[in-house]
Design a protein around this motif. Structure first.
Motif, PDB file in Angstrom:
ATOM      1  N   ASN A  35      41.931   8.340   4.570  1.00  0.00           N
ATOM      2  CA  ASN A  35      43.184   7.876   3.765  1.00  0.00           C
ATOM      3  C   ASN A  35      42.839   8.094   2.174  1.00  0.00           C
ATOM      4  O   ASN A  35      43.854   8.515   1.439  1.00  0.00           O
ATOM      5  CB  ASN A  35      43.592   6.455   4.072  1.00  0.00           C
ATOM      6  CG  ASN A  35      44.355   6.398   5.265  1.00  0.00           C
ATOM      7  OD1 ASN A  35      45.534   6.577   5.477  1.00  0.00           O
ATOM      8  ND2 ASN A  35      43.444   5.886   6.442  1.00  0.00           N
ATOM      9  N   LEU A  59      52.538   5.518   2.403  1.00  0.00           N
ATOM     10  CA  LEU A  59      51.971   5.070   3.740  1.00  0.00           C
ATOM     11  C   LEU A  59      50.488   5.249   3.617  1.00  0.00           C
ATOM     12  O   LEU A  59      49.743   4.049   4.171  1.00  0.00           O
ATOM     13  CB  LEU A  59      52.353   6.155   4.632  1.00  0.00           C
ATOM     14  CG  LEU A  59      51.791   6.226   6.224  1.00  0.00           C
ATOM     15  CD1 LEU A  59      51.991   4.805   6.768  1.00  0.00           C
ATOM     16  CD2 LEU A  59      52.121   7.388   6.898  1.00  0.00           C
ATOM     17  N   SER A  62      49.537   1.768   2.192  1.00  0.00           N
ATOM     18  CA  SER A  62      49.576   0.645   3.006  1.00  0.00           C
ATOM     19  C   SER A  62      48.433   0.521   4.054  1.00  0.00           C
ATOM     20  O   SER A  62      47.861  -0.169   4.254  1.00  0.00           O
ATOM     21  CB  SER A  62      51.036   1.068   3.970  1.00  0.00           C
ATOM     22  OG  SER A  62      50.952   0.025   4.954  1.00  0.00           O
ATOM     23  N   ASP A  63      47.955   1.842   4.402  1.00  0.00           N
ATOM     24  CA  ASP A  63      46.903   1.989   5.383  1.00  0.00           C
ATOM     25  C   ASP A  63      45.511   1.640   4.851  1.00  0.00           C
ATOM     26  O   ASP A  63      44.688   1.100   5.430  1.00  0.00           O
ATOM     27  CB  ASP A  63      46.775   3.275   5.760  1.00  0.00           C
ATOM     28  CG  ASP A  63      47.728   4.046   6.931  1.00  0.00           C
ATOM     29  OD1 ASP A  63      48.293   2.974   7.454  1.00  0.00           O
ATOM     30  OD2 ASP A  63      47.889   5.220   7.090  1.00  0.00           O
ATOM     31  N   ASN A  99      50.906  -4.952   6.545  1.00  0.00           N
ATOM     32  CA  ASN A  99      50.613  -3.483   6.308  1.00  0.00           C
ATOM     33  C   ASN A  99      51.038  -2.581   7.451  1.00  0.00           C
ATOM     34  O   ASN A  99      51.207  -1.497   7.549  1.00  0.00           O
ATOM     35  CB  ASN A  99      49.333  -2.998   5.573  1.00  0.00           C
ATOM     36  CG  ASN A  99      49.355  -3.697   4.034  1.00  0.00           C
ATOM     37  OD1 ASN A  99      49.925  -2.921   3.287  1.00  0.00           O
ATOM     38  ND2 ASN A  99      48.884  -4.610   3.968  1.00  0.00           N
ATOM     39  N   SER A 102      54.680  -2.366   7.181  1.00  0.00           N
ATOM     40  CA  SER A 102      55.093  -1.693   6.267  1.00  0.00           C
ATOM     41  C   SER A 102      54.638  -0.013   6.668  1.00  0.00           C
ATOM     42  O   SER A 102      55.601   0.955   6.371  1.00  0.00           O
ATOM     43  CB  SER A 102      54.516  -1.775   4.786  1.00  0.00           C
ATOM     44  OG  SER A 102      52.986  -1.809   4.984  1.00  0.00           O
ATOM     45  N   SER A 103      53.771   0.179   7.307  1.00  0.00           N
ATOM     46  CA  SER A 103      53.274   1.369   7.896  1.00  0.00           C
ATOM     47  C   SER A 103      54.544   1.900   9.009  1.00  0.00           C
ATOM     48  O   SER A 103      54.957   3.153   8.915  1.00  0.00           O
ATOM     49  CB  SER A 103      51.992   1.520   8.616  1.00  0.00           C
ATOM     50  OG  SER A 103      51.033   1.104   7.597  1.00  0.00           O
ATOM     51  N   SER A 104      54.803   1.171   9.747  1.00  0.00           N
ATOM     52  CA  SER A 104      55.973   1.615  10.698  1.00  0.00           C
ATOM     53  C   SER A 104      57.154   1.779  10.030  1.00  0.00           C
ATOM     54  O   SER A 104      57.849   2.823  10.313  1.00  0.00           O
ATOM     55  CB  SER A 104      56.106   0.359  11.674  1.00  0.00           C
ATOM     56  OG  SER A 104      56.784  -0.744  11.512  1.00  0.00           O
ATOM     57  N   ILE A 107      56.577   5.150   8.111  1.00  0.00           N
ATOM     58  CA  ILE A 107      56.555   6.430   9.174  1.00  0.00           C
ATOM     59  C   ILE A 107      57.975   6.571   9.454  1.00  0.00           C
ATOM     60  O   ILE A 107      58.553   8.117   9.762  1.00  0.00           O
ATOM     61  CB  ILE A 107      55.873   6.107  10.447  1.00  0.00           C
ATOM     62  CG1 ILE A 107      54.308   6.048  10.060  1.00  0.00           C
ATOM     63  CG2 ILE A 107      56.250   7.329  11.496  1.00  0.00           C
ATOM     64  CD1 ILE A 107      53.267   5.755  11.103  1.00  0.00           C
ATOM     65  N   ASN A 261      46.218   3.194  13.826  1.00  0.00           N
ATOM     66  CA  ASN A 261      47.292   3.811  13.296  1.00  0.00           C
ATOM     67  C   ASN A 261      46.651   4.365  11.838  1.00  0.00           C
ATOM     68  O   ASN A 261      47.201   5.494  11.368  1.00  0.00           O
ATOM     69  CB  ASN A 261      48.376   3.128  13.085  1.00  0.00           C
ATOM     70  CG  ASN A 261      48.454   2.206  11.657  1.00  0.00           C
ATOM     71  OD1 ASN A 261      48.990   2.588  11.011  1.00  0.00           O
ATOM     72  ND2 ASN A 261      47.938   0.977  12.004  1.00  0.00           N
ATOM     73  N   CYS A 262      45.800   3.550  11.171  1.00  0.00           N
ATOM     74  CA  CYS A 262      45.573   3.893   9.814  1.00  0.00           C
ATOM     75  C   CYS A 262      44.557   5.222  10.024  1.00  0.00           C
ATOM     76  O   CYS A 262      44.329   6.025   8.946  1.00  0.00           O
ATOM     77  CB  CYS A 262      44.661   2.922   9.169  1.00  0.00           C
ATOM     78  SG  CYS A 262      43.026   2.348   9.769  1.00  0.00           S
ATOM     79  N   ASP A 265      47.486   8.141  10.958  1.00  0.00           N
ATOM     80  CA  ASP A 265      48.328   8.723   9.941  1.00  0.00           C
ATOM     81  C   ASP A 265      48.076   9.759   9.090  1.00  0.00           C
ATOM     82  O   ASP A 265      48.954  10.486   8.791  1.00  0.00           O
ATOM     83  CB  ASP A 265      48.687   7.436   9.012  1.00  0.00           C
ATOM     84  CG  ASP A 265      49.684   6.280   9.845  1.00  0.00           C
ATOM     85  OD1 ASP A 265      49.987   6.733  10.713  1.00  0.00           O
ATOM     86  OD2 ASP A 265      49.482   5.230   9.166  1.00  0.00           O
TER      87      ASP A 265
END
Length: 285
Positions: A35, A59, A62-63, A99, A102-104, A107, A261-262, A265
């Motif tokens: 990231n 994103l 956020s990650d 987070n 927020s990531s969802s 995306i 998910n991080c 992404d």
């Protein structure tokens, strides 16, 4: 005999927590450079005038904020001890869960942006601007910040269970209390997943129909991989967490899965640009 059984049970818990310390450590070790490098490339080589880039930069941020919360989880699972205050525990936990939410959302913004770019490239030009993108992400950050502060203030002062943090514990309640926020999270995640499913179906139909507006879309396979990856992240990483929460249970495997998910992404950034490593002034179609 009872004492021996209890000791064996405690030893098994310690060993399982150490496994999660290793898993979260691996997620942190993989997610941080991925990231950080992705954010550097997005800011250095791709213009923030593109709405797609704006969403991906947010994103990535956020990650990275989620990853910042992982070292304390690794420490707690490795040692079984939380050396700081209950407020610090709440802040770290809020950073993790906020987070993920927020990531969802970011995306989903990316899916909607790609939908407009592929299905309505001409009619959506006035909508797909960096100004509108910032207008979308700004309130999300504000809402997440307010929600995190309010929850932290409300629960501040309550000591972590057995002086630990992030460690699920058994309860004697036959009917555990479920927070209304758990139902809200389930509704939000399910709604965002539905939006991604609709976007995926519309883009797939458009690309297969060879409509005039989508005829100039390049790298159609990459376009579809973006949507497939979005659906994968939602179903594997985001959806299980609120489902577990509405049951009143706590699950470290699900929490660990959510953090993955991080690491996934950054693949979105690669598939979203024809030449991710090359400097571009104009967003590719």
């Amino acid at each position: 005999m009872n004492t021996t059984t209890e000791e064996v049970g405690e030893l098994q818990v310690v060993k399982s927590l150490q496994v999660y310390a290793v898993l979260f450590g691996c997620i942190m070790a993989l997610g941080l450079p991925l990231n950080a490098v992705s954010l550097w490339i997005l800011l250095r080589r791709h213009s923030l005038k593109s709405p797609n880039t704006v969403f991906m930069v947010n994103l990535a941020i956020s990650d990275l904020l989620l990853i910042i919360s992982l070292p304390m989880r690794v420490y707690v699972y490795a040692t079984g001890n939380w050396p700081f205050s209950s407020t610090a525990c709440l802040v770290t936990a809020a950073l993790f869960y906020t987070n993920i939410r927020s990531s969802s959302i970011f995306i989903t913004f990316i899916s909607v942006d790609r939908l407009l770019a592929v299905v309505y490239p001409l009619r959506s030009r006035h909508l797909r601007t960096s100004t509108n993108a910032w207008k979308g992400v700004g309130p999300i950050w504000l809402i997440m910040l307010v929600a995190s502060i309010s929850v932290t203030v409300k629960l501040s002062g309550r000591p972590p269970h057995n002086h630990t943090c992030f460690v699920p514990h058994d309860t004697n309640d036959t009917a555990p209390k479920i927070s209304p926020a758990a139902y809200l999270d389930l509704v939000l995640t399910s709604s965002l997943l539905a939006v991604n499913v609709v976007c995926t179906a519309m883009v797939l139909w458009t690309l297969r129909s060879h409509l005039s507006e989508s005829a100039k879309v390049k790298n159609k396979l990459n376009v579809m991989l973006i949507f497939v990856l979005n659906l994968l992240i939602f179903t594997v990483c985001f959806l299980p967490m609120p489902i577990i929460q509405v049951t009143g249970l706590q699950s470290l495997p699900i929490t660990c899965l959510s953090a993955v998910n991080c690491c996934l992404d950054p693949l979105l950034y690669y598939f979203s640009f024809d030449a991710f490593w090359k400097k571009q002034d104009v967003e590719p179609s």
